[in-house]
Design a protein around this motif. Sequence first.
Motif: not given
Length: 271
Positions: A22, A129-130, A133, A212-213, A216
């Motif tokens: 991220v 993902a954000q 995290y 998600f890697n 975005d």
Amino acid sequence: MGTDDDHGFSEDYEGPSTEVNVKPFEIGVTTVTNTDFAKFVKATDYKTTAEKYGTSFVFHIFVDDSKRDEYEHVAGAPWWLLVPGANWRHPFGPNSSITDLMDHPVVHVSLADALAFCDWAHMTLPTEAQWEYAARGGVTTEYPWGNSLTENNEFHANTWQGEFPWKNSQGDGYIGTAPVKTYAPNNYDLYQMIGNVWEWCRNPRYVLLDDFNTNDYELIKAPEKGEYAIRGGSFLCHCSYCNRYRLPARNGVDCLSTSSHLGFRCVKQNV
């Protein structure tokens, strides 16, 4: 991201647990409040999706008993009523008000509404993902505070207690939304990432965690169809029906959906 346990729903693709990179970002300490959204509307004269359509979904306990039979309901979920005149200003119908709810999350906002606010504020919505995290606050437990919803016999989030969807004992003090700074924040000083209201994310539903890697999921404009991710659960979540208030839990709804338990928080890319 995600989990290797079986506490969720297989169709949500919560696992396998996946390492995701991220990029740096900033995120709202709270969800956007009615005060925040009112400033946006005053500055822009924006009309929300619910205001344009003239209806929005309201949980049945907030609708007068004598009127519940008048409204359409969701097939298989009769506790959701399509109420004319319900919108962010009138969360339970045309005769309701947010006067005493200004420090509560804004609700009845579609994905387009959330993105419009973000554009005005020079921010965006988080990806899942954000969001995850931030919500984890550096922990690997099921919740930001531990592995039990009521760790140390205390309520740490606004969820449902009692028999869903008919009786809420209000053990946590709330039958609907709570003020956004109720309960202690997580380790990143973020409030109510779990419970209170679902939070829009900018990626479609059913994205595999490893994606998600490589993506975005930047949105140039609001989508007009399709299901998009929401995270965090709401004041209506209960283990007997929706066990999606856990940190790795995933969900999604139609991008045009509006309801009395759906809000958002913003992020700012910091690249």
